[in-house]
Every structure is written in C-alpha cells, then in structure tokens.
Enzyme design. Structure first.
Site, mmCIF file in Angstrom:
data_model
loop_
_atom_site.group_PDB
_atom_site.id
_atom_site.type_symbol
_atom_site.label_atom_id
_atom_site.label_comp_id
_atom_site.label_asym_id
_atom_site.label_seq_id
_atom_site.Cartn_x
_atom_site.Cartn_y
_atom_site.Cartn_z
ATOM 1 N N ASP A 1 82.182 -24.888 -62.399
ATOM 2 C CA ASP A 1 83.161 -23.977 -61.782
ATOM 3 C C ASP A 1 83.561 -22.838 -62.724
ATOM 4 O O ASP A 1 84.179 -21.871 -62.292
ATOM 5 C CB ASP A 1 84.415 -24.750 -61.349
ATOM 6 N N ARG B 1 74.422 -28.292 -50.595
ATOM 7 C CA ARG B 1 75.522 -29.254 -50.424
ATOM 8 C C ARG B 1 75.160 -30.494 -49.600
ATOM 9 O O ARG B 1 75.767 -30.769 -48.553
ATOM 10 C CB ARG B 1 76.760 -28.568 -49.812
ATOM 11 N N LYS C 1 93.703 -28.029 -57.499
ATOM 12 C CA LYS C 1 93.154 -28.083 -56.126
ATOM 13 C C LYS C 1 92.266 -29.311 -55.947
ATOM 14 O O LYS C 1 92.409 -30.054 -54.979
ATOM 15 C CB LYS C 1 92.330 -26.816 -55.864
ATOM 16 N N ASN C 2 91.351 -29.509 -56.894
ATOM 17 C CA ASN C 2 90.356 -30.568 -56.704
ATOM 18 C C ASN C 2 90.941 -31.967 -56.890
ATOM 19 O O ASN C 2 90.287 -32.957 -56.581
ATOM 20 C CB ASN C 2 89.160 -30.356 -57.639
ATOM 21 N N CYS D 1 76.018 -23.565 -48.454
ATOM 22 C CA CYS D 1 76.932 -22.455 -48.701
ATOM 23 C C CYS D 1 76.328 -21.600 -49.800
ATOM 24 O O CYS D 1 75.199 -21.837 -50.228
ATOM 25 C CB CYS D 1 78.314 -22.959 -49.108
ATOM 26 N N ARG E 1 91.342 -19.223 -51.528
ATOM 27 C CA ARG E 1 91.098 -20.648 -51.257
ATOM 28 C C ARG E 1 91.535 -21.497 -52.440
ATOM 29 O O ARG E 1 91.856 -22.680 -52.266
ATOM 30 C CB ARG E 1 89.593 -20.885 -51.038
HETATM 31 C C1 UD1 Z 1 83.305 -30.906 -56.636
HETATM 32 C C2 UD1 Z 1 84.316 -29.788 -56.750
HETATM 33 C C3 UD1 Z 1 83.636 -28.488 -57.095
HETATM 34 C C4 UD1 Z 1 82.778 -28.648 -58.342
HETATM 35 C C5 UD1 Z 1 81.841 -29.844 -58.204
HETATM 36 C C6 UD1 Z 1 81.077 -30.148 -59.487
HETATM 37 C C7 UD1 Z 1 86.038 -30.452 -55.168
HETATM 38 C C8 UD1 Z 1 86.754 -30.173 -53.899
HETATM 39 N N1 UD1 Z 1 85.011 -29.665 -55.481
HETATM 40 O O1 UD1 Z 1 82.427 -30.577 -55.570
HETATM 41 O O2 UD1 Z 1 84.646 -27.513 -57.329
HETATM 42 O O3 UD1 Z 1 81.996 -27.479 -58.497
HETATM 43 O O4 UD1 Z 1 82.598 -31.009 -57.871
HETATM 44 O O5 UD1 Z 1 81.947 -30.289 -60.564
HETATM 45 O O6 UD1 Z 1 86.414 -31.322 -55.930
HETATM 46 N N2 UD1 Z 1 74.891 -33.767 -54.465
HETATM 47 C C9 UD1 Z 1 73.833 -34.402 -53.840
HETATM 48 N N3 UD1 Z 1 74.130 -35.337 -52.890
HETATM 49 C C10 UD1 Z 1 75.411 -35.666 -52.562
HETATM 50 C C11 UD1 Z 1 76.480 -35.021 -53.217
HETATM 51 C C12 UD1 Z 1 76.183 -34.067 -54.176
HETATM 52 O O7 UD1 Z 1 72.673 -34.120 -54.100
HETATM 53 O O8 UD1 Z 1 75.605 -36.536 -51.689
HETATM 54 C C13 UD1 Z 1 74.598 -32.728 -55.488
HETATM 55 C C14 UD1 Z 1 75.167 -31.366 -55.064
HETATM 56 O O9 UD1 Z 1 74.282 -30.658 -54.217
HETATM 57 C C15 UD1 Z 1 75.346 -30.671 -56.391
HETATM 58 C C16 UD1 Z 1 75.723 -31.837 -57.315
HETATM 59 O O10 UD1 Z 1 75.305 -33.020 -56.675
HETATM 60 O O11 UD1 Z 1 74.125 -30.115 -56.801
HETATM 61 C C17 UD1 Z 1 77.217 -31.890 -57.633
HETATM 62 O O12 UD1 Z 1 77.939 -32.083 -56.446
HETATM 63 P P1 UD1 Z 1 79.331 -32.865 -56.391
HETATM 64 O O13 UD1 Z 1 79.662 -33.407 -57.737
HETATM 65 O O14 UD1 Z 1 79.286 -33.821 -55.245
HETATM 66 O O15 UD1 Z 1 80.324 -31.696 -56.059
HETATM 67 P P2 UD1 Z 1 81.449 -31.650 -54.952
HETATM 68 O O16 UD1 Z 1 82.152 -32.958 -54.849
HETATM 69 O O17 UD1 Z 1 80.881 -31.053 -53.709
#
Ligand code: UD1
Length: 417
Positions: free
Chosen positions: A305, A121, A22-23, A116, A397
């Site tokens: 995850d 997020r 998925k990711n 969420c 999902r």
């Molecule tokens: C992706 C995955 C999700 C997985 C996560 C971490 C997808 C669709 N989802 O989510 O399944 O759990 O990676 O392996 O690929 N953060 C910030 N600022 C930002 C972005 C992120 O502070 O601009 C923080 C987030 O709140 C979180 C951490 O960084 O605490 C990790 O987030 P991130 O690696 O961005 O996860 P996703 O891309 O949302």
C-alpha cells in the site's frame, strides 16, 4: 468528479493526527455481527469505505450509529444473509462479511469481487479456508456465490499465501465453530492482531496473535464489547512520504512506530531522520530523497500500500532507484500519471526503475486507485507549479481529509470540486 489542487514546493512543518486504521476497522465492523448484541468501535475513520460497510450492515438488518469516530453496531436481529451486489462492486473488501455471516447464520451469499486497477483480486484462498471448516460453497452463475454450513467445524487450515482477507474470513468463521481451528500460513499484518484483540474482547478464544499460526477455540456465543481502533500505519506512511517529498519536519501523532519498522528503515535509507516517540513518529527531511532499491512483501515486509507513494519519492530522488512489487500483479498505474508530471519511470513486469534526476512539474493527473491517488498528491507537493488530481473519490475511500491534514502542515492544497 472531485479534484484536489496542489501548489508544490512548500516545505511542511507541524503536527498531524493520524486517523484510525481503515483496514482494521472494516473487518471489525464485519466481526460485530458474530455477536447477537452491541459492539462499540472507537477511533473509526470517517471515510467512504466505512460508510459503505455501514450501509451493508444496515441492509442485512443491523442498526448502526456513527458519531465522532465512534461506531455502534446493534446486531440482535439479522434479516438477510446476502450482500447486495452494488456494495460488492463499490467495495471489494465486503468479501470479509462471508466468514462472519456463515459463522452467525450458517449461510451467506455474495458475489465475486471482480478485478480492479491493482490486479485480478481472486478469492480462492478465502473459499479454500471456509471449505476446510465445512462450508459448502456453490457458484450460482452471474458471479454469485452461496455458502452454507449447518455448523462449521474447527479444522487445520493451511494458507499457501498469507492473504490478509482470507486470514480474516477464516478467523471470523472459526470463532463460533465447533472445536478448534489451527490456521497456518496466516497473514501477520497488525490489523489482524487488532481484529483478534476485538474478537477476544467479545469472548472469542484466539491465541498465537501476531504469528503465522493462529489457534481458535470455538465458543458458543460472544458478548458485547468496546474496542479502540489503532492509528492507520498506511496513512502514517503516506504522510511521512509527503514530508519527504516536500521537505520539512512533522510529528505524526497516533502513529505506532512498532508497526512501521520496515517503512522507517526504508525511509531512513532515503535520508529521512526519524524518531519513534510514545505519542507518535517524528520526521525531519532536509534534502531531496536518496534513491533506494526496495521490494514490497507481506508484513513485516514493506507494505504494497506504500509502493505508489514510494514511486513518487523515487521520482524526485537524487539518482536511480527501483521497486519490486511482489504482492499485487498490476499495481503501477500511478507510474503513467507520474510520467505526465515529468517522472522517468520504466515498468518491467513487477519491477519499476525510476530515475529521479529530472524535476517534476505540476500537471493534470487522475487518481486511478486509493494509494495511487495519494501518491499523486505527494508528487504534487514536490513538483514545481500546480498539480490537479482528478477522480479524488478514490482517495476519500481511505483518507478522512487529506487536504485538511496537509494544509495543517503548511501545504498549499485544496479540494476544488
Ligand atoms: C488487504 C488490504 C489492502 C492491502 C493488502 C495486502 C484491506 C481491506 N485491504 O487486501 O489494502 O493492499 O491486504 O497487504 O485490508 N490472493 C489470492 N487469492 C485469494 C486472496 C488473495 O491469490 O483468495 C492474492 C491477491 O490477488 C494479491 C495477494 O494475494 O495478489 C494479496 O492479497 P490479500 O492479502 O488477500 O489482500 P486483501 O485482503 O485483498
């Protein structure tokens, strides 16, 4: 409201095919709009998040066909640059369209994804990365964001935390930018390497793949390409947890052991016998899990995850174990549900201490998020009696058909509504 019912304590045995990731598939589908032509993605999982991404792509002017796990995206003509709000609410990862829309159209509009059940997020790192490439991003009130750039320019971009989504957005925006981008502090998740593989197959020039420094030489256009999505390491990890919870043995066909190293290390410490083969990963679990102390972390660390499935395993282990969650601030929602089944879990901030010496019994529980829901299914396999997991829409999902897959291994599991 869909419910899954599980009658526990049936050992598992057999083979299961691991669906495509998925990711990896989600950002690849978003990346397809960078090419003014056709992209074909194979081994795409038939899950709700992919259906949602297809609807967004159609809403902005793409023509999509999705048959037998093969997704064809025709992106010759885009008709709008705004992601409709309802889709942003339905799927937070739709933020990953921001970079490709900017790269292709020079403008994009979307909404803040909002918090969420696993945390707030934020998207500050996405915006920082895109601004470093020259995008002007304005907040228009009502959570709306508008981004514009006549032509993005390659730049040095440093991410202070290896965010998966921010890495993907910067990568995709940089592909058609003028000049070279050097992205340091990039996330190293295998799904990013796959996205890079697909972008390069379309004619992008990305090097440093698999490291935390990606070098992207901008090109003026991309071309049509076909790409096969790899097996989903998180689904594989979930099914390994299910075998460990229920006991038994199984071959997970299509699971890539190389992307599961830290998971296999942790699960071996819990007593699983694991063999990495060319065709997949084989697991045998003869006894109840041993307790461990593990912390989640960005790849190559233990994936956040799989933290909830691990919580279920520790709940049926032979002692006291501990998990430290370092990636998301609030990801222990499954703990409250597991307690309804008799689990002894104490959450202290980012740590959960679990005493597994008390048996689980079937109960009515609720999936609060995708992986938390899957963890409750794993717990149901290890519990005495019947477990009913409500709100299973969260599970669909990300899992094509968890009931089909686990009943194929001999579990007593069905979807009842
Ligand atoms: C992706 C995955 C999700 C997985 C996560 C971490 C997808 C669709 N989802 O989510 O399944 O759990 O990676 O392996 O690929 N953060 C910030 N600022 C930002 C972005 C992120 O502070 O601009 C923080 C987030 O709140 C979180 C951490 O960084 O605490 C990790 O987030 P991130 O690696 O961005 O996860 P996703 O891309 O949302």
């Amino acid at each position: 409201m869909s419910t899954i019912e599980i009658e526990g304590l049936h050992p598992l045995k057999g083979e299961v095919w691991i669906q495509g990731s998925k990711n990896a598939a989600l950002p690849m589908a978003a990346a397809a709009i960078l090419n003014r032509g056709t992209a074909v993605l194979r081994n795409v999982p038939e899950i709700h998040d992919i259906f949602c991404m297809i609807r967004i792509l159609e809403a902005i002017g793409c023509r999509c066909r999705f048959e037998k796990n093969c997704l064809t995206i025709q992106a010759e003509n885009l008709t709008r640059v705004a992601v409709p709000r309802s889709y942003v609410t339905a799927m937070r990862s739709s933020i990953v369209l921001l970079g490709p829309l900017l790269g292709r159209c020079g403008e994009a509009a979307t909404y803040y994804p909002g918090g969420c059940s696993i945390g707030s997020r934020p998207i500050n790192l996405h915006l920082h990365g895109l601004r470093s490439l020259g995008a002007r991003i304005r907040e228009l009130g009502d959570e709306k964001l508008a981004a514009r750039a006549d032509r993005l320019r390659g730049a040095k971009v440093i991410l202070p935390f290896p965010s998966v989504g921010a890495t993907e957005n910067v990568l995709m925006a940089a592909v058609l930018a003028e000049g070279t981008t050097v992205l340091s502090g990039a996330a190293r998740e295998p799904e990013i390497a796959q996205l890079c593989g697909f972008l390069n197959a379309m004619g992008a020039r990305i090097s440093g793949i698999g490291t935390d420094t990606l070098r992207i030489q901008g090109v003026s256009r991309l071309h049509d390409a076909e790409y096969t999505v790899a097996g989903d390491r998180i689904v594989a990890g979930t099914y390994l947890s299910c075998v460990m919870a229920a006991g038994g043995e199984a071959l997970l066909r299509g699971a890539d052991g190389r992307t599961l190293e830290e998971v296999l290390r942790g699960f071996a410490a819990m007593g699983a016998e694991l063999t990495v083969r060319k065709e997949g990963v084989f697991i045998s679990m003869k006894d109840r899990p041993l307790p461990v102390s593990l912390r989640t972390g960005p790849y190559p660390g233990f994936p956040t995850d799989l933290q909830s499935p691990l919580l279920s395993l520790l709940s049926v282990s032979r002692g006291e174990g501990e998990i430290c969650e370092t990636v998301f601030e609030d990801r222990f929602a499954a703990a409250e549900e597991l307690k309804k089944m008799g689990a002894r879990i104490t959450v202290l901030g980012s740590r959960a201490v679990v005493d597994g010496r008390y048996p689980l019994t079937g109960a009515g529980v609720r999936a609060t998020d995708l992986r938390g829901g899957a963890a409750l299914v794993a717990a149901g396999l290890a519990a005495e009696g019947r477990t009913r997991v409500a709100d299973c829409g969260h599970i669909f999902r990300g899992y094509e058909d968890i009931c089909r897959d686990l009943s194929g291994l001999g579990a007593d599991i069905r979807q009842t509504a």
